[in-house]
Design a protein around this motif. Structure first.
Motif, PDB file in Angstrom:
ATOM      1  N   PHE A  95     116.107  81.586  79.015  1.00 38.93           N
ATOM      2  CA  PHE A  95     117.426  81.820  79.200  1.00 38.93           C
ATOM      3  C   PHE A  95     117.770  80.591  80.095  1.00 38.93           C
ATOM      4  CE2 PHE A  95     121.459  81.875  82.831  1.00 38.93           C
ATOM      5  CZ  PHE A  95     122.179  82.397  81.663  1.00 38.93           C
ATOM      6  N   LEU A  96     116.951  79.773  80.690  1.00 39.79           N
ATOM      7  CA  LEU A  96     117.010  78.219  81.529  1.00 39.79           C
ATOM      8  C   LEU A  96     117.151  77.552  80.407  1.00 39.79           C
ATOM      9  CD1 LEU A  96     117.625  77.098  84.002  1.00 39.79           C
ATOM     10  CD2 LEU A  96     115.614  76.384  84.329  1.00 39.79           C
ATOM     11  N   GLU A  97     115.894  77.361  79.914  1.00 37.43           N
ATOM     12  CA  GLU A  97     115.980  76.367  78.652  1.00 37.43           C
ATOM     13  C   GLU A  97     117.477  76.813  77.863  1.00 37.43           C
ATOM     14  OE1 GLU A  97     112.508  77.175  76.488  1.00 37.43           O
ATOM     15  OE2 GLU A  97     111.460  76.754  78.155  1.00 37.43           O
ATOM     16  N   ASN A  98     117.038  77.302  77.147  1.00 32.94           N
ATOM     17  CA  ASN A  98     119.042  77.380  76.852  1.00 32.94           C
ATOM     18  C   ASN A  98     119.713  76.848  77.533  1.00 32.94           C
ATOM     19  OD1 ASN A  98     117.760  78.779  73.981  1.00 32.94           O
ATOM     20  ND2 ASN A  98     118.126  80.605  75.136  1.00 32.94           N
ATOM     21  N   VAL A  99     119.930  76.987  78.600  1.00 37.19           N
ATOM     22  CA  VAL A  99     121.311  76.439  79.321  1.00 37.19           C
ATOM     23  C   VAL A  99     120.839  75.315  79.059  1.00 37.19           C
ATOM     24  CG1 VAL A  99     122.204  76.043  82.321  1.00 37.19           C
ATOM     25  CG2 VAL A  99     121.768  78.793  80.269  1.00 37.19           C
ATOM     26  N   VAL A 100     119.496  74.484  79.548  1.00 36.85           N
ATOM     27  CA  VAL A 100     119.495  73.066  79.719  1.00 36.85           C
ATOM     28  C   VAL A 100     119.088  72.300  78.231  1.00 36.85           C
ATOM     29  CG1 VAL A 100     117.579  71.527  79.765  1.00 36.85           C
ATOM     30  CG2 VAL A 100     117.470  73.488  82.166  1.00 36.85           C
ATOM     31  N   LEU A 146     114.530  68.843  84.229  1.00 41.08           N
ATOM     32  CA  LEU A 146     115.096  69.768  83.719  1.00 41.08           C
ATOM     33  C   LEU A 146     116.454  70.447  84.344  1.00 41.08           C
ATOM     34  CD1 LEU A 146     113.999  69.440  79.697  1.00 41.08           C
ATOM     35  CD2 LEU A 146     115.747  67.952  80.886  1.00 41.08           C
ATOM     36  N   ARG A 147     115.150  71.432  85.072  1.00 42.12           N
ATOM     37  CA  ARG A 147     116.157  72.147  85.986  1.00 42.12           C
ATOM     38  C   ARG A 147     116.955  71.399  86.848  1.00 42.12           C
ATOM     39  NH1 ARG A 147     111.715  77.177  86.423  1.00 42.12           N
ATOM     40  NH2 ARG A 147     111.357  77.269  84.277  1.00 42.12           N
ATOM     41  N   GLU A 148     115.956  70.520  87.512  1.00 40.43           N
ATOM     42  CA  GLU A 148     117.040  70.568  88.607  1.00 40.43           C
ATOM     43  C   GLU A 148     118.157  69.886  88.404  1.00 40.43           C
ATOM     44  OE1 GLU A 148     114.797  67.668  90.723  1.00 40.43           O
ATOM     45  OE2 GLU A 148     113.444  69.253  91.733  1.00 40.43           O
ATOM     46  N   ALA A 149     118.315  69.234  87.337  1.00 39.47           N
ATOM     47  CA  ALA A 149     119.468  68.497  86.110  1.00 39.47           C
ATOM     48  C   ALA A 149     120.189  68.864  86.311  1.00 39.47           C
ATOM     49  CB  ALA A 149     119.312  67.375  85.177  1.00 39.47           C
ATOM     50  N   ALA A 150     120.099  70.722  85.708  1.00 38.59           N
ATOM     51  CA  ALA A 150     120.886  70.827  85.377  1.00 38.59           C
ATOM     52  C   ALA A 150     121.889  72.305  85.904  1.00 38.59           C
ATOM     53  CB  ALA A 150     120.053  72.344  84.355  1.00 38.59           C
TER      54      ALA A 150
END
Length: 712
Positions: A224-229, A354-358
């Motif tokens: 899910f996070l990869e798709n969002v990122v 990438l997670r922190e930026a997203a």
């Protein structure tokens, strides 16, 4: 009358009488004591001694419990119940069977298999038996014998347990006691470990499920996070994020390659060989060694001897190449794993950036909510997984460090003295029991079986005012022993008859006419005729005008005793065939004593009880009363015949003779009851104990009956 003349009631308890019974029956008591003690000594020498060895076990619950909640288990009631349970386990069949197997008691001569007599007989007859049933019965018998030899008991309310084993061999007893404790403690540890491992096996599937759930949630959150990122990076124009994404993608691709390479190298290390589609993942050196190994393998599969090659050397070379291949594959795999570790860190850092930026950007609330939910579920699943995993590690650790709750506080040592038989206790019980049995037999002999042995016993038996003894008479030759009355007036026999005369005078009431003294007995051969003659002579010597009459019409014997000829005159007079004047034929007068005697003889055509109960007999006795001061009548025994009972109503005193230690007491008592049933009120029975022993020619009831009507 004095106090001794007062009859004693049956309900009175007389200590002196009790002691008198013991004194009279001391031979029975001594023989009983001696017999039982001898039997006890024989038993002590014959029985096989057994020895008991005891080991002391301390039950210490919670030993080896690696738990933070030990204090909650320190409940005294629960611990006490656990100790009782351990006592039951120590005596359980499982522990005893383990002892039988460990000590090889099946072949032990004391506890092992024994062939029954029935089995021996059937084997001798050649009859086949059910061996399965016999084997089961043999095991049951051995288990029973071992169980009987083992004793387990708790010492009071302490946590100490005594384990005792009894055996014929003292060393064997100590060995079995210590072995039993060892088996018990070992099995206790094994049971603990078995329970822990069972708990671990139950926990393992739950851990696998928790791990799978954690991986699923993490994968779902990452995806899910990869798709969002990915959407965030595509929609943003930031070059730095695009560089991080490319770095992450490169690391992921390299990780996939290294993982495949590690799997291929692992297959080589484990001896599964090189797969055809994995050759591009391996180094040239590994491929070279794999090629050499394959060539050597092909040579071994063909016939090496046909090519002149040593097969052993070929196998050695193959093993050498195989070892080198595995070592090189292991080194390359270690390098791959190190690369995987480094690339994983690179990928994780890139992913984190990438997670922190997203997450720092303005993401839709729905995406943020979904992400945090997945992250929370993943964290919860991780905590559950880690808890289960920690508990699993604890169980494995517990299984490795378990110790027994029981500790041998004192091992069994070889006993020096047998525990069975207890010689002192057995002898003490034998002495006590022998005295009890002796006293019991003494009373049985005194009151039921044996004869009368003292005047006191005779007096108590017949509840009479007084009883007198008459001592035995010792004469150098056969003859009229009662002649001692005038020949030896100072003898004990003469004195005893004077005592009888005195008591007879005291027990008879004065009245008109002479006194009738009736001499009888319960059974024949009691000495009544001898006593009647001696008593009559004693009366005559005292100046009393006395007549002795032989009224024992069935067995008249006075004539024979005094040496006079027998006569039927008395019998004829009583039957009416003669008159009183004809009594002169049976009348004798003793010049020495002044005694008049009417002897008997012959036999009657009529029943003698008819004669003694006739009117002529009553008139005859009435006439004698007028002519004499004392009439001594010798009559028949009471129990065999009824004649005497017809004469007792006319007696002023009945003298009942009893032979010393010969006549059954029941017969004596029964005869006295019959006599008293026909006597007038105020008339007494004077029991006299004759100390003469019954001769070899003595007869009992049958002899007297058979003598009825025989000629003298």
């Amino acid at each position: 009358m004095t106090n001794q003349d007062i009859p004693r009631g049956d309900d009175q308890i007389d200590i002196s009488a009790f002691i008198g019974v013991l004194r009279r029956q001391y031979r029975v008591i001594v023989m009983s004591v001696a017999s039982i003690i001898v039997l006890a000594v024989i038993y002590l020498f014959a029985v096989t001694p057994k020895y008991t060895a005891t080991a002391l076990v301390s039950i210490e619950p919670n030993r080896g419990v690696l738990s933070e909640d030990v204090a909650s288990q320190n409940n005294s009631a629960a611990i006490s119940a656990q100790v009782e349970g351990e006592v039951a386990i120590l005596k359980s069949s499982d522990v005893l069977l383990a002892l039988i197997a460990e000590a090889n008691l099946v072949s032990d001569p004391e506890f092992g298999v024994t062939v029954s007599r029935s089995a021996q007989v059937m084997a001798w007859l050649g009859i086949e038996t059910d061996t399965t049933r016999e084997a089961g019965a043999a095991v049951t018998d051995i288990l029973r014998r071992v169980g009987d030899a083992v004793a387990v008991r708790r010492r009071g309310l302490t946590y100490l347990v005594e384990v005792s084993v009894t055996s014929q061999d003292p060393e064997r007893a100590a060995e079995l006691a210590n072995l039993l404790v060892s088996i018990y403690t070992t099995r206790q540890v094994e049971n603990k470990i078995r329970q822990i491992l069972a708990s671990r096996d139950i926990l393992a599937p739950r851990i696998d499920n928790a791990q799978a759930e954690l991986e699923r949630l993490q994968t779902e959150a990452d995806r899910f996070l990869e798709n969002v990122v990915a959407d965030f990076v595509e929609n943003s124009d930031r070059e730095d994020l695009i560089g991080v994404r490319d770095r992450f993608s490169l690391a992921q691709g390299q990780l996939d390659g290294l993982r495949q390479q590690s799997a291929a190298l692992r297959a080589i290390v484990e001896g599964r060989g090189v797969m055809a589609d994995q050759s591009d993942l391996l180094s040239a050196a590994v491929l070279e060694l794999a090629s050499q190994r394959e060539a050597l393998q092909r040579q071994l599969e063909t016939d090496p001897s046909a090519s002149g090659i040593d097969a052993a050397a070929l196998r050695a070379e193959l093993a050498n190449v195989d070892n080198r291949l595995r070592e090189m594959a292991a080194r390359d795999r270690d390098a791959s794993l190190a690369g995987i570790s480094d690339l994983t860190q690179v990928a994780e850092r890139a992913r984190a950036e990438l997670r922190e930026a997203a997450l720092a950007s303005d993401l839709p609330s729905a995406d943020l909510s979904m992400f945090y939910r997945l992250q929370q579920e993943s964290a919860t699943a991780r905590i559950d997984y880690e808890n289960l995993l920690r508990r699993l590690r604890q169980l494995e650790t517990l299984a490795d460090v378990q110790i027994s709750d029981a500790v041998m506080a004192s091992s069994a040592v070889m006993p020096s003295n047998p525990s069975f038989p207890n010689s002192r206790l057995i002898l003490a019980l034998a002495i006590v029991a022998s005295f009890g049995v002796g006293v019991g037999l003494a009373f049985i002999n005194e009151f039921l079986i044996g004869g009368v042995t003292s005047e006191d016993q005779l007096r108590e038996l017949l509840n009479a005012p007084v009883a007198l003894p008459v001592p035995a008479i010792s004469t150098p030759e056969e003859g009229d022993v009662t002649s001692q009355i005038w020949q030896a007036p100072m003898s004990g026999f003469s004195e005893s008859l004077r005592q009888v005369r005195r008591q007879a005078a005291r027990l008879t009431r004065p009245g008109e006419g002479g006194r009738i003294y009736l001499f009888t007995s319960a059974v024949p051969e009691e000495g009544k005729t001898t006593a009647a003659i001696a008593f009559a002579r004693t009366l005559a010597l005292s100046g009393t005008k006395t007549l002795l009459v032989d009224f024992d019409l069935r067995k008249p014997s006075i004539a024979h005793r005094i040496g006079a000829p027998a006569s039927t005159a008395l019998l004829d007079t009583l039957s009416g065939r003669a008159t009183d004047a004809d009594l002169a034929g049976c009348h004798f007068h003793e010049a020495e004593t002044g005694l008049d005697i009417l002897v008997g003889g012959g036999r009657s055509d009529l029943p003698t009880d008819t004669l003694v109960s006739s009117t002529r007999t009553v008139q005859f006795l009435y006439k004698l009363r007028k002519e004499f001061d004392a009439i001594v009548i010798d009559t028949a025994p009471v129990l065999p015949v009824v004649d005497t009972l017809y004469l007792t109503p006319y007696a002023d005193l009945v003298v009942m003779m009893v032979r010393y230690a010969a006549t059954n007491q029941r017969d004596v008592k029964r005869a006295a009851e019959r006599i008293r049933g026909d006597m007038h009120a105020g008339v007494h029975v004077l029991p006299v104990l004759s100390m003469e022993r019954r001769g070899k020619k003595a007869y009992y009831y049958g002899g007297y009956y058979s003598g009825y009507g025989t000629p003298s």
